[in-house]
Design a protein around this motif. Structure first.
Motif, PDB file in Angstrom:
ATOM      1  N   PHE A   1      -2.800  -2.125  -2.598  1.00  0.00           N
ATOM      2  CA  PHE A   1      -1.546  -2.780  -2.206  1.00  0.00           C
ATOM      3  C   PHE A   1      -1.516  -3.041  -0.705  1.00  0.00           C
ATOM      4  N   VAL A   2      -1.836  -2.042   0.087  1.00  0.00           N
ATOM      5  CA  VAL A   2      -1.803  -2.200   1.547  1.00  0.00           C
ATOM      6  C   VAL A   2      -2.855  -3.205   2.007  1.00  0.00           C
ATOM      7  N   ASN A   3      -4.054  -3.138   1.435  1.00  0.00           N
ATOM      8  CA  ASN A   3      -5.126  -4.050   1.850  1.00  0.00           C
ATOM      9  C   ASN A   3      -4.889  -5.483   1.405  1.00  0.00           C
ATOM     10  N   HIS A   4      -4.003  -5.692   0.446  1.00  0.00           N
ATOM     11  CA  HIS A   4      -3.684  -7.047   0.000  1.00  0.00           C
ATOM     12  C   HIS A   4      -2.584  -7.699   0.839  1.00  0.00           C
ATOM     13  N   ILE A   5      -2.252  -7.063   1.945  1.00  0.00           N
ATOM     14  CA  ILE A   5      -1.308  -7.645   2.906  1.00  0.00           C
ATOM     15  C   ILE A   5      -2.048  -7.795   4.229  1.00  0.00           C
ATOM     16  N   PRO A   6      -2.805  -8.863   4.414  1.00  0.00           N
ATOM     17  CA  PRO A   6      -3.648  -9.012   5.602  1.00  0.00           C
ATOM     18  C   PRO A   6      -2.839  -8.933   6.892  1.00  0.00           C
TER      19      PRO A   6
END
Length: 366
Positions: free
Chosen positions: A20-25
């Motif tokens: 989830f966090v990594n999918h928010i560049p």
């Protein structure tokens, strides 16, 4: 009754938050995920645990292996469930991009994450995303999972005959696709799948076989512990490569080039080896945390128990946070609020799914 927290659910919950966090560049929390300190990331963990979970699922509480027909039906049923979830989150994502483009009067938003063909060529693109041949950026893990579940019955049934042969077949398929760069095509846009299922199947098979070997071979656990120092070394090497931004140049490495690069799509050997190092190095973390941080363990395990629902909501939530950051210009406070709301939504999703399963259903009237 929900199962008690265990290492598989715990690490799956950890992977879901990381994804989830990594999918928010560009968000401020991304630099603190472990993918920034190595050459593999949570996608490898997610797929490996999926294979391990298959091993758990096909054995009853008494440890008896279920009939082959039931195993095949179970895996195909799960495949249909994951496919349905992919269609839903893709449709929601497309509506979100279209709505944001209208609300912000910015038509370029419909080009985000490979969504452009759906709006410029809707007839072909609709066929494409329904058949999984056209995938939105950051919405391409579930299509991988669909194909892996479709392949899983063959490997699971083969393992009942000979596990060594199963591993050899999986490795052979991996090697051939790696050397010849075989991948599924994208359509109608040119290109290939971001996650090559013919290579990533090896990780699913390794997860499944690891569960089987640990269940039946006492020496497996002993060897896993003995190899922990090797895992620490591999993690340290990965951290050095990541921090110093050392990457092999794909144009300078010898052929077959994928054997020497850090390509994620093909799960190249360097990424696979680094991930196996992570498994070895951190194998004792759950046991250390469970008595010391029971609340954290319970929360992550709840996410892992409901991984499909949590992942689906997380995919949509990550796109929502991207749109919020775009419309507001981002910044520390925006990231804290938006990412915090997203994490709360993941926790609420896990709670809500389990609340529904615990709630008594009204009896139907005659």
């Amino acid at each position: 009754m929900m199962r008690e927290p265990n290492a598989i659910d715990f690490w799956r919950g950890f992977a879901l938050i990381t994804i989830f966090v990594n999918h928010i560049p560009g968000n401020v929390f991304q630099d603190y995920t472990y993918s920034q300190y190595g050459i593999s990331d949570a996608a490898e963990l997610f797929v490996f645990l999926a294979g391990w979970s298959i091993g758990i699922a096909i054995h009853g509480r008494g440890g008896q292996t279920e009939p082959a027909a039931r195993t095949v039906l179970r895996l195909l049923s799960r495949m249909v469930e994951v496919y349905r979830a992919q269609l839903v989150i893709t449709a929601v994502a497309l509506a979100m991009l279209a709505g944001a483009a209208l609300a912000l009067d910015n038509p370029l938003l419909v080009e985000w994450h490979n969504a452009g063909p759906v709006f410029t060529d809707p007839i072909q693109a609709t066929v494409g995303w329904v058949t999984l041949l056209h995938q939105l950026g950051f919405f391409n893990i579930l299509p991988l999972y669909v194909v892996l579940l479709g392949l899983a019955p063959a490997f699971v049934l083969m393992a009942r005959i000979h596990r060594g042969l199963t591993l050899a077949m999986s490795l052979s398929l991996y090697a051939v696709c790696l050397v010849d760069e075989i991948n599924l095509p994208s359509w109608p846009s040119e290109g290939h799948w971001f996650f090559n299922p013919f290579c990533w199947q090896l990780l699913l098979v390794l997860g499944f076989l690891a569960h089987e070997w640990q269940r039946e071979t006492p020496a497996f656990l002993a060897w896993r512990r003995r190899l922990m120092p090797l895992g620490v070394v591999l993690v340290a090497i990965g951290a050095v490569l990541a921090v110093l931004h050392l990457r092999p140049d794909p144009l300078l490495v010898p052929e077959p080039r994928l054997l020497f690069t850090f390509d994620k799509s093909y799960l190249t050997p360097a990424r696979l080896l680094h991930f196996l190092g992570i498994l070895l190095a951190f194998q004792s973390v759950f046991g250390l945390l469970q008595p010391r941080a029971p609340w954290l363990v319970r929360q992550l395990a709840a996410l892992g128990r409901n991984s499909l629902a949590v992942f689906s909501v997380g995919s949509v939530a990550s796109l929502a946070v991207q749109l919020v950051r775009f419309s507001t210009g981002g910044g520390f406070l925006v990231d804290v609020f938006a990412v915090g709301c997203g994490l709360f939504l993941l926790a609420f999703t896990a709670w809500f799914v389990e609340w529904r399963s615990r709630s008594p259903r009204p009896s139907s009237s005659a």
